[in-house]
Design a protein around this motif. Structure first.
Motif, mmCIF file in Angstrom:
data_model
loop_
_atom_site.group_PDB
_atom_site.id
_atom_site.type_symbol
_atom_site.label_atom_id
_atom_site.label_comp_id
_atom_site.label_asym_id
_atom_site.label_seq_id
_atom_site.Cartn_x
_atom_site.Cartn_y
_atom_site.Cartn_z
ATOM 1 N N THR A 32 13.788 -2.312 -35.031
ATOM 2 C CA THR A 32 12.986 -3.512 -34.804
ATOM 3 C C THR A 32 12.976 -4.379 -36.053
ATOM 4 O OG1 THR A 32 10.968 -2.404 -35.534
ATOM 5 C CG2 THR A 32 11.456 -2.308 -33.183
ATOM 6 N N ASN A 33 12.531 -5.616 -35.900
ATOM 7 C CA ASN A 33 12.365 -6.552 -37.016
ATOM 8 C C ASN A 33 13.635 -6.762 -37.832
ATOM 9 O OD1 ASN A 33 9.620 -6.963 -36.439
ATOM 10 N ND2 ASN A 33 9.041 -5.173 -37.638
ATOM 11 N N GLN A 34 14.785 -6.708 -37.187
ATOM 12 C CA GLN A 34 16.043 -6.864 -37.912
ATOM 13 C C GLN A 34 16.136 -8.230 -38.588
ATOM 14 O OE1 GLN A 34 18.322 -4.327 -38.384
ATOM 15 N NE2 GLN A 34 16.655 -3.165 -37.485
ATOM 16 N N ASP A 35 15.633 -9.282 -37.940
ATOM 17 C CA ASP A 35 15.696 -10.615 -38.532
ATOM 18 C C ASP A 35 14.729 -10.774 -39.708
ATOM 19 O OD1 ASP A 35 13.565 -10.396 -36.712
ATOM 20 O OD2 ASP A 35 13.467 -12.571 -36.470
ATOM 21 N N PHE A 36 13.708 -9.956 -39.754
ATOM 22 C CA PHE A 36 12.714 -10.076 -40.819
ATOM 23 C C PHE A 36 13.178 -9.424 -42.115
ATOM 24 C CE2 PHE A 36 8.629 -8.850 -42.889
ATOM 25 C CZ PHE A 36 8.182 -10.140 -43.132
ATOM 26 N N LYS A 37 14.121 -8.504 -42.032
ATOM 27 C CA LYS A 37 14.567 -7.786 -43.230
ATOM 28 C C LYS A 37 15.071 -8.751 -44.300
ATOM 29 C CE LYS A 37 17.642 -5.006 -41.570
ATOM 30 N NZ LYS A 37 18.574 -3.882 -41.347
ATOM 31 N N SER A 38 15.923 -9.674 -43.921
ATOM 32 C CA SER A 38 16.489 -10.590 -44.911
ATOM 33 C C SER A 38 15.431 -11.534 -45.473
ATOM 34 C CB SER A 38 17.647 -11.388 -44.324
ATOM 35 O OG SER A 38 17.213 -12.202 -43.269
ATOM 36 N N ARG A 39 14.481 -11.932 -44.642
ATOM 37 C CA ARG A 39 13.414 -12.810 -45.132
ATOM 38 C C ARG A 39 12.511 -12.075 -46.117
ATOM 39 N NH1 ARG A 39 10.394 -14.926 -40.292
ATOM 40 N NH2 ARG A 39 11.255 -13.122 -39.249
ATOM 41 N N ALA A 40 12.262 -10.806 -45.850
ATOM 42 C CA ALA A 40 11.441 -10.007 -46.764
ATOM 43 C C ALA A 40 12.147 -9.842 -48.113
ATOM 44 C CB ALA A 40 11.137 -8.643 -46.154
ATOM 45 N N GLN A 41 13.446 -9.542 -48.071
ATOM 46 C CA GLN A 41 14.215 -9.385 -49.310
ATOM 47 C C GLN A 41 14.237 -10.696 -50.099
ATOM 48 O OE1 GLN A 41 15.376 -6.716 -50.687
ATOM 49 N NE2 GLN A 41 15.170 -5.266 -49.025
ATOM 50 N N SER A 42 14.422 -11.801 -49.392
ATOM 51 C CA SER A 42 14.467 -13.109 -50.037
ATOM 52 C C SER A 42 13.127 -13.451 -50.689
ATOM 53 C CB SER A 42 14.828 -14.176 -49.006
ATOM 54 O OG SER A 42 14.829 -15.446 -49.581
ATOM 55 N N ALA A 43 12.049 -13.179 -49.977
ATOM 56 C CA ALA A 43 10.716 -13.464 -50.525
ATOM 57 C C ALA A 43 10.436 -12.602 -51.751
ATOM 58 C CB ALA A 43 9.647 -13.213 -49.456
ATOM 59 N N ALA A 44 10.824 -11.343 -51.703
ATOM 60 C CA ALA A 44 10.611 -10.457 -52.848
ATOM 61 C C ALA A 44 11.406 -10.939 -54.048
ATOM 62 C CB ALA A 44 11.013 -9.024 -52.487
ATOM 63 N N ALA A 45 12.657 -11.347 -53.825
ATOM 64 C CA ALA A 45 13.479 -11.854 -54.921
ATOM 65 C C ALA A 45 12.877 -13.126 -55.497
ATOM 66 C CB ALA A 45 14.898 -12.117 -54.431
ATOM 67 N N HIS A 46 12.402 -13.992 -54.633
ATOM 68 C CA HIS A 46 11.773 -15.238 -55.085
ATOM 69 C C HIS A 46 10.518 -14.953 -55.910
ATOM 70 C CE1 HIS A 46 10.365 -19.376 -54.930
ATOM 71 N NE2 HIS A 46 9.201 -18.899 -54.569
ATOM 72 N N ASN A 47 9.698 -14.044 -55.432
ATOM 73 C CA ASN A 47 8.461 -13.722 -56.149
ATOM 74 C C ASN A 47 8.736 -13.019 -57.466
ATOM 75 O OD1 ASN A 47 6.900 -14.833 -54.126
ATOM 76 N ND2 ASN A 47 6.728 -12.918 -53.012
ATOM 77 N N THR A 48 9.734 -12.171 -57.510
ATOM 78 C CA THR A 48 10.082 -11.472 -58.740
ATOM 79 C C THR A 48 10.661 -12.447 -59.758
ATOM 80 O OG1 THR A 48 10.516 -9.456 -57.520
ATOM 81 C CG2 THR A 48 11.450 -9.591 -59.713
ATOM 82 N N GLN A 49 11.515 -13.337 -59.302
ATOM 83 C CA GLN A 49 12.127 -14.331 -60.178
ATOM 84 C C GLN A 49 11.046 -15.216 -60.805
ATOM 85 O OE1 GLN A 49 14.434 -17.356 -58.204
ATOM 86 N NE2 GLN A 49 15.802 -17.548 -59.946
ATOM 87 N N GLY A 50 10.075 -15.632 -60.012
ATOM 88 C CA GLY A 50 9.012 -16.490 -60.512
ATOM 89 C C GLY A 50 8.151 -15.806 -61.553
ATOM 90 N N SER A 51 7.946 -14.501 -61.412
ATOM 91 C CA SER A 51 7.081 -13.779 -62.361
ATOM 92 C C SER A 51 7.773 -13.527 -63.684
ATOM 93 C CB SER A 51 6.612 -12.452 -61.758
ATOM 94 O OG SER A 51 7.699 -11.557 -61.623
ATOM 95 N N LYS A 52 9.118 -13.677 -63.727
ATOM 96 C CA LYS A 52 9.847 -13.465 -64.969
ATOM 97 C C LYS A 52 10.176 -14.776 -65.668
ATOM 98 C CE LYS A 52 11.931 -9.129 -63.558
ATOM 99 N NZ LYS A 52 13.168 -8.404 -63.305
ATOM 100 N N GLY A 53 9.553 -15.851 -65.214
ATOM 101 C CA GLY A 53 9.773 -17.136 -65.854
ATOM 102 C C GLY A 53 11.066 -17.790 -65.447
#
Length: 55
Positions: A32-53
């Motif tokens: 289930t939620n196959q389409d959500f996997k990539s969005r979750a990964q993208s959001a995590a990468a975006h949030n991690t990138q922002g926290s490292k300046g």
């Protein structure tokens, strides 16, 4: 009573790489939620990138 965050630039509970990994693992196990996997990964990468300046 406050409104729930609906896609604002600063979510109350930002997605972390650990969250995304957990979502991806569960989606793979259940099919289930196959389409959500990539969005979750993208959001995590975006949030991690922002926290490292980053960008």
């Amino acid at each position: 009573m406050s409104k729930p965050n609906q896609g604002g630039s600063h979510p109350q509970n930002p997605m972390t790489p650990s969250d995304a990994s957990r979502i991806q693992s569960h989606a793979d196990k259940t099919g289930t939620n196959q389409d959500f996997k990539s969005r979750a990964q993208s959001a995590a990468a975006h949030n991690t990138q922002g926290s490292k300046g980053g960008k």
